[in-house]
Scaffold this motif. Structure first.
Motif, PDB file in Angstrom:
ATOM      1  N   LEU A   6       9.117   7.969   5.864  1.00 43.11           N
ATOM      2  CA  LEU A   6       9.109   8.861   7.019  1.00 43.11           C
ATOM      3  C   LEU A   6       9.988   8.332   8.148  1.00 43.11           C
ATOM      4  O   LEU A   6      10.574   9.106   8.914  1.00 43.11           O
ATOM      5  N   GLN A   7      10.098   7.009   8.253  1.00 42.00           N
ATOM      6  CA  GLN A   7      10.937   6.401   9.287  1.00 42.00           C
ATOM      7  C   GLN A   7      12.393   6.239   8.836  1.00 42.00           C
ATOM      8  O   GLN A   7      13.193   5.643   9.543  1.00 42.00           O
TER       9      GLN A   7
ATOM     10  N   SER B 147       0.839  -1.200   0.000  1.00 44.72           N
ATOM     11  CA  SER B 147       0.000   0.000   0.000  1.00 44.72           C
ATOM     12  C   SER B 147       0.871   1.246   0.000  1.00 44.72           C
ATOM     13  O   SER B 147       2.007   1.241   0.481  1.00 44.72           O
ATOM     14  N   PHE B 148       0.322   2.342  -0.514  1.00 45.20           N
ATOM     15  CA  PHE B 148       1.048   3.603  -0.489  1.00 45.20           C
ATOM     16  C   PHE B 148       1.245   4.084   0.949  1.00 45.20           C
ATOM     17  O   PHE B 148       2.218   4.784   1.243  1.00 45.20           O
ATOM     18  N   GLU B 149       0.352   3.722   1.842  1.00 48.52           N
ATOM     19  CA  GLU B 149       0.534   4.076   3.249  1.00 48.52           C
ATOM     20  C   GLU B 149       1.778   3.386   3.812  1.00 48.52           C
ATOM     21  O   GLU B 149       2.566   4.002   4.543  1.00 48.52           O
ATOM     22  N   GLU B 150       1.981   2.108   3.468  1.00 47.28           N
ATOM     23  CA  GLU B 150       3.200   1.406   3.879  1.00 47.28           C
ATOM     24  C   GLU B 150       4.444   2.090   3.315  1.00 47.28           C
ATOM     25  O   GLU B 150       5.455   2.258   4.015  1.00 47.28           O
ATOM     26  N   CYS B 151       4.368   2.455   2.047  1.00 45.11           N
ATOM     27  CA  CYS B 151       5.516   3.119   1.417  1.00 45.11           C
ATOM     28  C   CYS B 151       5.835   4.429   2.117  1.00 45.11           C
ATOM     29  O   CYS B 151       7.001   4.737   2.407  1.00 45.11           O
ATOM     30  N   LYS B 152       4.798   5.227   2.397  1.00 48.07           N
ATOM     31  CA  LYS B 152       5.010   6.516   3.050  1.00 48.07           C
ATOM     32  C   LYS B 152       5.653   6.326   4.416  1.00 48.07           C
ATOM     33  O   LYS B 152       6.617   7.031   4.768  1.00 48.07           O
ATOM     34  N   GLU B 153       5.149   5.388   5.203  1.00 47.60           N
ATOM     35  CA  GLU B 153       5.692   5.189   6.541  1.00 47.60           C
ATOM     36  C   GLU B 153       7.152   4.751   6.495  1.00 47.60           C
ATOM     37  O   GLU B 153       7.962   5.162   7.333  1.00 47.60           O
TER      38      GLU B 153
END
Length: 372
Positions: free
Chosen positions: A131-132, A122-128
């Motif tokens: 960010l980390q 997911s793009f949410e996984e990619c973003k996190e």
């Protein structure tokens, strides 16, 4: 450091350290002019890349506030909004350089997912992961970067690309930016590749670009028929053009790194749909899921650390390659799986030991399953 030949074959080590670098199927005459032959699977569209890039039809979960916080807190870019107002090109070049040198190019977030994780990423996984500061491969870094640049007011679109010899199409997601330096200008933006391209590359040249020196690698870009843009690295050891070696107008030779398809703008939906298959079926892209790799920077040195999973009964191969600005000072060290984990955690402490070990374990499982 030990010699690579003391531990494994040259072919195996090259396979490990090249990792994702391998577009074949062309005959290459002198001066970088690819012969216009049909390319199996090539999908082209009668589009004008200046005006008709595909609309983004899947939103990326990144707000302007998150983008500014990332720039200031993670990439350490002071007052990014003021920077953009005063020097758009300077901001973009700084962003690219820091994305390359501060956020690793790696598949650790990918291969360390639960082994029972289904489907794509997911793009949410990619973003996190970004960010980390865990980073990721191009699907993580370049799709995030495009979303960030867009929310800050830049005009961009994706194009696909391929490493030499790949059979699947559009395995790489790249970024083209419009109107950066003048109305109608086009630049290649590449924060998410294994080898460095530290600033925006203007695409206003006719056949071949000037040479660019980024860290240990000297690069040049060639325009070809059917909207192909070919990124090459200087290859002084080559003496004649071949399938993946182009000859420049000055008689120097350049090895193909990536081919971009400028005539086929892509949207996020395109890469998400392709990713569901490619990332959800471990045997489809073994270079992502049967190898654990990380490319990152400490000072001016680029560290390539890789673990290559083998079939049961065969020794796994791991190595670390350190590239300095002087290419003659390259160092190679052969590692055990345990040493691989320790090197990653020591050099890049944003990764936990458990996360890296999980990636190694999943890679061994994948290699055993798909080499039967």
């Amino acid at each position: 450091m030990a010699s690579a030949s003391d531990y494994c074959s040259t072919r195996r080590l090259e396979q490990l350290m090249r990792m994702m670098t391998t577009t074949g199927g062309y005959r290459v005459p002198p001066h970088g002019a690819l012969l216009a032959e049909p390319v199996t699977g090539l999908q082209t569209y009668p589009v004008d890349i200046y005006n008709n890039a595909m609309a983004e039809d899947i939103p990326y979960p990144l707000t302007r506030e998150e983008a500014l916080s990332f720039l200031e807190d993670v990439l350490k870019i002071d007052d990014p909004e003021g920077f953009i107002v005063n020097d758009r090109l300077g901001f973009v070049d700084t962003f690219i350089h820091r994305m390359c040198t501060m956020i690793p190019f790696t598949n650790i977030p990918h291969v360390s997912r639960r082994i029972d994780a289904k489907g794509g990423i997911s793009f949410e996984e990619c973003k996190e992961a970004i960010l980390q500061r865990h980073g990721g491969h191009c699907y993580y870094k370049n799709i995030f970067s495009k979303a960030l640049l867009d929310v800050l007011g830049f005009s961009t679109f994706h194009v696909g690309g391929n490493n030499p010899g790949e059979e699947l199409f559009d395995t790489h997601a790249a970024i083209i930016m419009r109107d950066l330096t003048s109305p109608g200008s086009l630049h290649l933006i590449e924060p998410g590749t294994r080898r460095p391209i530290f600033h925006a590359i203007p695409l206003d040249f006719e056949e071949e670009s000037p040479a660019y020196k980024f860290s240990f690698i000297t690069s040049k870009f060639f325009k070809q028929s059917h909207g192909r843009l070919v990124w090459c690295a200087y290859a002084p050891q080559e003496t004649e053009p071949s399938e993946n070696v182009l000859e420049s107008e000055d008689g120097t030779f350049w090895k193909v790194q990536l081919t971009y398809w400028l005539n086929s703008p892509r949207n996020r939906a395109w890469f998400a749909k392709a990713g569901d298959a490619r990332f959800g079926i471990p045997g489809l892209m073994p270079q992502l899921q049967q190898v654990v790799f990380l490319v990152g920077y400490k000072g001016n040195a680029m560290y390539s650390i890789g673990f290559y999973g083998q079939k049961d009964g065969m020794k796994q191969v791991a190595a670390m390659r350190v590239e300095h600005e002087d290419p003659s000072k390259c160092e190679v060290e052969i590692l055990t799986a345990e040493e691989f984990t320790e090197r990653v955690v020591e050099l890049f402490p944003q990764f936990s030991r458990e996360m890296v070990q999980r990636g190694v374990k999943n890679t061994i499982l994948g290699a055993n399953l798909f080499s039967m």
